[in-house]
Design a protein around this motif. Sequence first.
Motif, mmCIF file in Angstrom:
data_model
loop_
_atom_site.group_PDB
_atom_site.id
_atom_site.type_symbol
_atom_site.label_atom_id
_atom_site.label_comp_id
_atom_site.label_asym_id
_atom_site.label_seq_id
_atom_site.Cartn_x
_atom_site.Cartn_y
_atom_site.Cartn_z
ATOM 1 N N CYS A 16 -1.409 7.384 0.193
ATOM 2 C CA CYS A 16 -2.736 7.288 0.110
ATOM 3 C C CYS A 16 -3.354 5.884 0.289
ATOM 4 N N GLY A 17 -2.740 4.960 0.607
ATOM 5 C CA GLY A 17 -3.097 3.575 0.765
ATOM 6 C C GLY A 17 -3.525 2.730 -0.335
ATOM 7 N N TYR A 18 -3.301 3.383 -1.634
ATOM 8 C CA TYR A 18 -3.646 2.703 -2.786
ATOM 9 C C TYR A 18 -2.676 1.415 -2.865
ATOM 10 N N LYS A 47 0.894 -1.285 0.020
ATOM 11 C CA LYS A 47 0.020 -0.021 0.114
ATOM 12 C C LYS A 47 0.655 1.456 -0.090
ATOM 13 N N PRO A 50 2.247 4.439 0.903
ATOM 14 C CA PRO A 50 2.137 5.323 2.389
ATOM 15 C C PRO A 50 1.650 6.462 2.482
#
Lengths: 159, 65, 485
Positions: free
Chosen positions: B36-38, B32, B34
Amino acid sequence: MGSPNAGKSALFHRLTGTYVTVSNYPGTTVEVSRGRAVIGGREVEVIDTPGLYSLLAITEEEKVTRRLLLEEGVDLIVHVVDAKNLERSLHLTLQLIEAGMRVVLVLNMLDEAARLGLTIDTARLARELNIPVVGTVATTGEGLDLLRQVIAENVRVAG
Amino acid sequence: MRCDFCGTVFTEAEARPACTGCPLAGVCKKRKCPRCGYEVLPEPKWVKALKAWGGSIFAGYKANR
Amino acid sequence: MSASQAEVVTYPEPIEKALAQITTLLKGSYGLSPRTVALLLLQDDPEMHDLVKEREGSTYQTIAAIIDRTRETLREPVDEAVPVARQQKIAAIAAAAVTETAPAGAALADRISRLMMNPWTGTPLLLLVLYFGLYKFVGGFGAGTVVDFLESTVFDAHVNPWVNRLVDTYVPWAAIRELLAHDYGIITLGLRYAVAIVLPLVGAFFFVFAIIEDSGYLPRLAMLIDRVFKMIGLSGRAVIPMTLGFGCDTMATLVSRILETRRERIIATLLLALAIPCSAQLGVILALLAGRPAAVLVWAGVIALVFLFVGWLAAQILPDERPTFYMEVPPLRLPRLTNVLIKTYTRMRMYFLEILPLFVLASVLIWLGEMTGLFAALVQAVAPVVRAIGLPDQAAVAFLFGFFRRDYGAAGLYDLYTAGQFDGVQLVVATVTLTLFVPCIAQFIVAIKERGARVAFGMFLFVLVFAFGTGYILNAVLRLLGVSL
């Protein structure tokens, strides 16, 4: 040193080659990273400072950076700026020059600036500012050899 | 690796690991971003190897010049 | 340092005068040029004042007096005058060294980028992307060409009869024969679903998705959705993770990042589980609807309504939402074929490794159910519900598969569809219901782990009722209107 998100950490990582966290969290290079690099046959200590916009320290990060500048006996400042935001970044460059520091200006993210239609005449800029100016793309490593060379020429022999 | 969503460049060590709670967390290789978590896909090993190989040839070529 | 270098910027007269006076007074060493120290003092830098007080002793009073006098003579505050003077210098430098030309490519990319994010132009663009990327490519090429070949030519004509014959000849026990082959066999059903139906569709979907991903369209899509929702007074924030999720875990984490309270997270998780088809399911559903444009429209319309419902609900539960969602948008770029192919390959590989054991396990479970009569009983139990939404009894099997995995259920529907079991209306009702239908087992386990069993089961029930309820209403409305799709 340079303003937040200019790509300091990425460049630092490239220069030192040691393992360093390359962070893009807005303004999170809170801790100071140090690394060693062999440049021009000499070992040089490279310090990655927290991001700052001005010598007039307001934030905690800026204070830390200024203290570093005053207390570390820095030989050469590599001021990394985002080429897309050149004008905003030059404030600090001018302040550094004014402060009597030896400064090399690094125009990072030149590729992105070019995509935005910005062409920066580094030679002309160097003449105007009277300091060395190097254009780089830290993510691909473009311009790094030149930067190393310029650093080697401008770092005084310790002592 | 580079996040396909927000464009952030980060290293594998910095990335957040697979989501806790997912039964596949142990085997899932996705990372993921760091920022935006995409979810970003890892490069397959053979691609990495191929790139390293290509890089070494290129380096050799440069050294020879 | 040479004098010329230290005097990069010339400040207004009163400041320059003060600087000259202060610099001659400064005796201590500061690691900065006296000019800078003086400037910082003039700008009231507290740290520098402390330092100078400490190092200069009584002279500090004189300096302080100079600073006060300068303030009085200067029309504007020092902290404005200094940056302004600097900015003038910078502007002059920049004018000399920077030329701003908009190269054709960059300008075009910029224009396209803006068009993509503008609600009026971005929405049709999104529809175009969906139409060509998903409907034409996944539905048309993936389903029409590839699946057709693998299904009818490879499996139906060759593999299945051969496996059936082989098993019939060499396996003496009927139970094992059923496990491996025939209607619900590991090879004839599990492997076939995985290899011939789901994988090619999902692969085609992944290919299109990789292109979209590599081009940098996703963040623009997020901005677009947020803007469109904002225009109609809804919250785009909660829907964004959904659109970008495409994998259940991603969406769940994103949601928990955006939403603060437990209540909000539960509602969001529920709604997301409801409305977002996972990528595999989406691929199969598109394949099912391929060649029936009207059916696609109805399906998309219903799902869009659910989306809007999510936005409306989110707007109700997130009253003090930050007004603008802003992110820096990375540049648009032409997708690189190697990137796209590698990504497609990686996703397909991961996906296949993930589903193959599950598909085989499903076959085994179904086999067990068949052997014990449990499966038939379940189908019997579900059949009335399926009949209520106007579908043939056999669809119950697909929905039971769907409990297991969404894509498996979709593959089951696909199987029924190719066997000619559905008319247009039934197809739409079935796909809508299945899209809204329960999360797959994996997602269900996550829900239990994250939100607790009670909440998870409650959610499960709600989704079940909502999905079949929507299916029921849709069927009734379509039949009432007498549409044939």
